[in-house]
Design a protein around this motif. Sequence first.
Motif, PDB file in Angstrom:
ATOM      1  N   SER A  27       0.847  -1.199   0.000  1.00 42.10           N
ATOM      2  CA  SER A  27       0.000   0.000   0.000  1.00 42.10           C
ATOM      3  C   SER A  27       0.873   1.236   0.000  1.00 42.10           C
ATOM      4  O   SER A  27       1.968   1.235   0.578  1.00 42.10           O
ATOM      5  CB  SER A  27      -0.864   0.042   1.255  1.00 42.10           C
ATOM      6  OG  SER A  27      -1.751  -1.022   1.247  1.00 42.10           O
ATOM      7  N   ASN A  28       0.381   2.264  -0.655  1.00 39.11           N
ATOM      8  CA  ASN A  28       1.007   3.582  -0.605  1.00 39.11           C
ATOM      9  C   ASN A  28       2.280   3.749  -1.436  1.00 39.11           C
ATOM     10  O   ASN A  28       2.972   4.757  -1.291  1.00 39.11           O
ATOM     11  CB  ASN A  28       1.301   3.960   0.859  1.00 39.11           C
ATOM     12  CG  ASN A  28       0.842   5.363   1.127  1.00 39.11           C
ATOM     13  OD1 ASN A  28      -0.152   5.806   0.539  1.00 39.11           O
ATOM     14  ND2 ASN A  28       1.563   6.082   1.957  1.00 39.11           N
ATOM     15  N   VAL A  29       2.605   2.765  -2.270  1.00 45.19           N
ATOM     16  CA  VAL A  29       3.803   2.899  -3.105  1.00 45.19           C
ATOM     17  C   VAL A  29       3.520   3.710  -4.377  1.00 45.19           C
ATOM     18  O   VAL A  29       4.435   4.093  -5.092  1.00 45.19           O
ATOM     19  CB  VAL A  29       4.412   1.520  -3.483  1.00 45.19           C
ATOM     20  CG1 VAL A  29       4.990   0.829  -2.261  1.00 45.19           C
ATOM     21  CG2 VAL A  29       3.395   0.637  -4.174  1.00 45.19           C
ATOM     22  N   LYS A  31       0.754   2.701  -6.579  1.00 50.44           N
ATOM     23  CA  LYS A  31       0.194   1.796  -7.597  1.00 50.44           C
ATOM     24  C   LYS A  31      -1.003   2.417  -8.312  1.00 50.44           C
ATOM     25  O   LYS A  31      -1.069   2.398  -9.542  1.00 50.44           O
ATOM     26  CB  LYS A  31      -0.184   0.462  -6.932  1.00 50.44           C
ATOM     27  CG  LYS A  31      -0.642  -0.590  -7.927  1.00 50.44           C
ATOM     28  CD  LYS A  31      -0.724  -1.962  -7.293  1.00 50.44           C
ATOM     29  CE  LYS A  31      -1.604  -2.001  -6.062  1.00 50.44           C
ATOM     30  NZ  LYS A  31      -3.020  -1.662  -6.311  1.00 50.44           N
ATOM     31  N   SER A  32      -1.936   2.993  -7.540  1.00 51.58           N
ATOM     32  CA  SER A  32      -3.121   3.604  -8.163  1.00 51.58           C
ATOM     33  C   SER A  32      -2.722   4.754  -9.076  1.00 51.58           C
ATOM     34  O   SER A  32      -3.303   4.926 -10.151  1.00 51.58           O
ATOM     35  CB  SER A  32      -4.074   4.152  -7.105  1.00 51.58           C
ATOM     36  OG  SER A  32      -4.401   3.146  -6.208  1.00 51.58           O
ATOM     37  N   SER A  33      -1.729   5.532  -8.639  1.00 50.78           N
ATOM     38  CA  SER A  33      -1.297   6.671  -9.447  1.00 50.78           C
ATOM     39  C   SER A  33      -0.715   6.187 -10.775  1.00 50.78           C
ATOM     40  O   SER A  33      -0.980   6.777 -11.828  1.00 50.78           O
ATOM     41  CB  SER A  33      -0.231   7.492  -8.707  1.00 50.78           C
ATOM     42  OG  SER A  33      -0.706   7.862  -7.436  1.00 50.78           O
ATOM     43  N   LYS A  47     -10.452   5.504  -3.272  1.00 51.12           N
ATOM     44  CA  LYS A  47     -10.652   4.282  -2.495  1.00 51.12           C
ATOM     45  C   LYS A  47     -12.133   4.055  -2.175  1.00 51.12           C
ATOM     46  O   LYS A  47     -12.554   4.107  -1.036  1.00 51.12           O
ATOM     47  CB  LYS A  47      -9.816   4.288  -1.205  1.00 51.12           C
ATOM     48  CG  LYS A  47      -8.418   4.867  -1.345  1.00 51.12           C
ATOM     49  CD  LYS A  47      -7.412   3.841  -1.835  1.00 51.12           C
ATOM     50  CE  LYS A  47      -6.067   4.501  -1.970  1.00 51.12           C
ATOM     51  NZ  LYS A  47      -5.001   3.930  -2.584  1.00 51.12           N
ATOM     52  N   LYS A  76      -3.657   0.479   7.416  1.00 52.09           N
ATOM     53  CA  LYS A  76      -5.036   0.555   6.923  1.00 52.09           C
ATOM     54  C   LYS A  76      -5.821  -0.737   7.165  1.00 52.09           C
ATOM     55  O   LYS A  76      -7.032  -0.738   7.216  1.00 52.09           O
ATOM     56  CB  LYS A  76      -5.016   0.805   5.404  1.00 52.09           C
ATOM     57  CG  LYS A  76      -4.772   2.235   5.033  1.00 52.09           C
ATOM     58  CD  LYS A  76      -4.967   2.381   3.532  1.00 52.09           C
ATOM     59  CE  LYS A  76      -4.029   3.426   2.991  1.00 52.09           C
ATOM     60  NZ  LYS A  76      -3.706   3.219   1.605  1.00 52.09           N
ATOM     61  N   ASP A 150      11.425  10.760  -8.062  1.00 50.15           N
ATOM     62  CA  ASP A 150      11.542  12.234  -7.958  1.00 50.15           C
ATOM     63  C   ASP A 150      11.967  12.674  -6.563  1.00 50.15           C
ATOM     64  O   ASP A 150      12.466  13.776  -6.371  1.00 50.15           O
ATOM     65  CB  ASP A 150      10.201  12.886  -8.343  1.00 50.15           C
ATOM     66  CG  ASP A 150       9.068  12.418  -7.449  1.00 50.15           C
ATOM     67  OD1 ASP A 150       8.709  13.136  -6.517  1.00 50.15           O
ATOM     68  OD2 ASP A 150       8.532  11.307  -7.672  1.00 50.15           O
ATOM     69  N   LYS A 151      11.776  11.787  -5.569  1.00 55.07           N
ATOM     70  CA  LYS A 151      12.130  12.154  -4.193  1.00 55.07           C
ATOM     71  C   LYS A 151      13.628  12.048  -3.928  1.00 55.07           C
ATOM     72  O   LYS A 151      14.097  12.488  -2.884  1.00 55.07           O
ATOM     73  CB  LYS A 151      11.376  11.269  -3.201  1.00 55.07           C
ATOM     74  CG  LYS A 151       9.897  11.591  -3.090  1.00 55.07           C
ATOM     75  CD  LYS A 151       9.324  10.758  -1.979  1.00 55.07           C
ATOM     76  CE  LYS A 151       8.020  11.280  -1.438  1.00 55.07           C
ATOM     77  NZ  LYS A 151       7.607  10.505  -0.272  1.00 55.07           N
ATOM     78  N   SER A 184       8.419   7.850 -11.882  1.00 56.98           N
ATOM     79  CA  SER A 184       7.728   8.809 -11.023  1.00 56.98           C
ATOM     80  C   SER A 184       6.340   9.069 -11.585  1.00 56.98           C
ATOM     81  O   SER A 184       6.199   9.589 -12.694  1.00 56.98           O
ATOM     82  CB  SER A 184       8.497  10.132 -10.946  1.00 56.98           C
ATOM     83  OG  SER A 184       7.666  11.105 -10.335  1.00 56.98           O
ATOM     84  N   ALA A 185       5.343   8.685 -10.820  1.00 57.92           N
ATOM     85  CA  ALA A 185       3.965   8.968 -11.251  1.00 57.92           C
ATOM     86  C   ALA A 185       3.730  10.469 -11.175  1.00 57.92           C
ATOM     87  O   ALA A 185       2.833  10.995 -11.836  1.00 57.92           O
ATOM     88  CB  ALA A 185       2.977   8.216 -10.363  1.00 57.92           C
ATOM     89  N   LYS A 186       4.555  11.155 -10.386  1.00 59.55           N
ATOM     90  CA  LYS A 186       4.384  12.594 -10.210  1.00 59.55           C
ATOM     91  C   LYS A 186       4.932  13.367 -11.424  1.00 59.55           C
ATOM     92  O   LYS A 186       4.247  14.222 -11.965  1.00 59.55           O
ATOM     93  CB  LYS A 186       5.116  13.024  -8.936  1.00 59.55           C
ATOM     94  CG  LYS A 186       4.795  14.410  -8.480  1.00 59.55           C
ATOM     95  CD  LYS A 186       5.476  14.680  -7.152  1.00 59.55           C
ATOM     96  CE  LYS A 186       5.310  16.125  -6.757  1.00 59.55           C
ATOM     97  NZ  LYS A 186       6.050  16.401  -5.523  1.00 59.55           N
TER      98      LYS A 186
HETATM   99  P1  GDP Z   1      -1.250   3.049  -3.639  1.00 56.89           P
HETATM  100  O1  GDP Z   1      -1.766   2.867  -2.244  1.00 56.89           O
HETATM  101  O2  GDP Z   1      -0.030   2.218  -3.891  1.00 56.89           O
HETATM  102  O3  GDP Z   1      -2.294   2.852  -4.696  1.00 56.89           O
HETATM  103  O4  GDP Z   1      -0.700   4.559  -3.738  1.00 56.89           O
HETATM  104  P2  GDP Z   1      -1.377   5.914  -4.311  1.00 56.89           P
HETATM  105  O5  GDP Z   1      -1.332   5.942  -5.805  1.00 56.89           O
HETATM  106  O6  GDP Z   1      -2.695   6.122  -3.660  1.00 56.89           O
HETATM  107  O7  GDP Z   1      -0.282   6.965  -3.794  1.00 56.89           O
HETATM  108  C1  GDP Z   1       0.084   7.068  -2.427  1.00 56.89           C
HETATM  109  C2  GDP Z   1       0.664   8.457  -2.170  1.00 56.89           C
HETATM  110  O8  GDP Z   1       1.918   8.599  -2.856  1.00 56.89           O
HETATM  111  C3  GDP Z   1      -0.218   9.591  -2.685  1.00 56.89           C
HETATM  112  O9  GDP Z   1      -0.119  10.656  -1.765  1.00 56.89           O
HETATM  113  C4  GDP Z   1       0.410   9.972  -4.026  1.00 56.89           C
HETATM  114  O10 GDP Z   1       0.183  11.324  -4.380  1.00 56.89           O
HETATM  115  C5  GDP Z   1       1.886   9.723  -3.737  1.00 56.89           C
HETATM  116  N1  GDP Z   1       2.659   9.359  -4.948  1.00 56.89           N
HETATM  117  C6  GDP Z   1       2.351   8.415  -5.860  1.00 56.89           C
HETATM  118  N2  GDP Z   1       3.293   8.343  -6.807  1.00 56.89           N
HETATM  119  C7  GDP Z   1       4.230   9.263  -6.502  1.00 56.89           C
HETATM  120  C8  GDP Z   1       5.488   9.670  -7.105  1.00 56.89           C
HETATM  121  O11 GDP Z   1       5.938   9.166  -8.130  1.00 56.89           O
HETATM  122  N3  GDP Z   1       6.194  10.648  -6.453  1.00 56.89           N
HETATM  123  C9  GDP Z   1       5.761  11.230  -5.303  1.00 56.89           C
HETATM  124  N4  GDP Z   1       6.540  12.173  -4.753  1.00 56.89           N
HETATM  125  N5  GDP Z   1       4.590  10.883  -4.709  1.00 56.89           N
HETATM  126  C10 GDP Z   1       3.835   9.909  -5.295  1.00 56.89           C
END
Ligand code: GDP
Length: 208
Positions: A27-29, A31-33, A47, A76, A150-151, A184-186
């Motif tokens: 979670s939070n990596v 994936k959804s983005s 969600k 979660k 990007d971080k 980077s999804a960002k």
């Molecule tokens: P999931 O739980 O794996 O589906 O993750 P989400 O797509 O919901 O993203 C979790 C958090 O990480 C969110 O706050 C996103 O905005 C952030 N995030 C996702 N991809 C990136 C990225 O490439 N760079 C940065 N800095 N933040 C990201």
Amino acid sequence: MKDDILFGPEIDLRSTEYPLILFVGRSNVGKSSIIRLISGKKVRIGKKSGTTVIPIAIFMGSYWIIDMPGIGFSAKHSRSDSFKISKTVIDFIDRHKECAIYSFIIEDISSFPQIYLKLKSKNIEPISLLLFNYLRNFSKYTSIIMNKIDKLRKKERIEQLDFVSKVFGFERWVPRSHLIIPFSAKTKEGYYELKMLIDSFVNKKRKE
Ligand code: GDP
């Protein structure tokens, strides 16, 4: 079939002629983005109730994106929910092992090295490594997307990419080898590499 989205633990795509492109990760990596970037669909973001714990299949015209629920323990989910999620993922893969599966494991490169070292000191294997070794047996191809690149500062990147490559059993990081993909999804870094890789899987399946 266009724009089909299927939800649920029992999704059955065994009769599909199209490749299954699997996305798995903690979670939070991000994936959804990443899935939103590739598919243009905002399926799991926000969600919607229930959607965080079940697989989602998105039909893309010539392939399926399989969005697996976030795996591993997290704040979660309760422990028993986490086990249920892991079982759902394994059951899905087991059910589809005769299909053309291509897998992407998503990790967060900004936190993975610390998490890995912490787990290693307790003799625990990180879930991404377990997944990698498991999925390689069933997939035609397995890559690791190192998201949130990007971080990292430019200077840190190669060092961290070499470090994570070694964790996954490679000698070092090789650019454009498509095994460890900095992403980077960002900022969309790595997006075209990923898209082209998926296209190559789809074209390969067409020729078979
Ligand atoms: P999931 O739980 O794996 O589906 O993750 P989400 O797509 O919901 O993203 C979790 C958090 O990480 C969110 O706050 C996103 O905005 C952030 N995030 C996702 N991809 C990136 C990225 O490439 N760079 C940065 N800095 N933040 C990201």
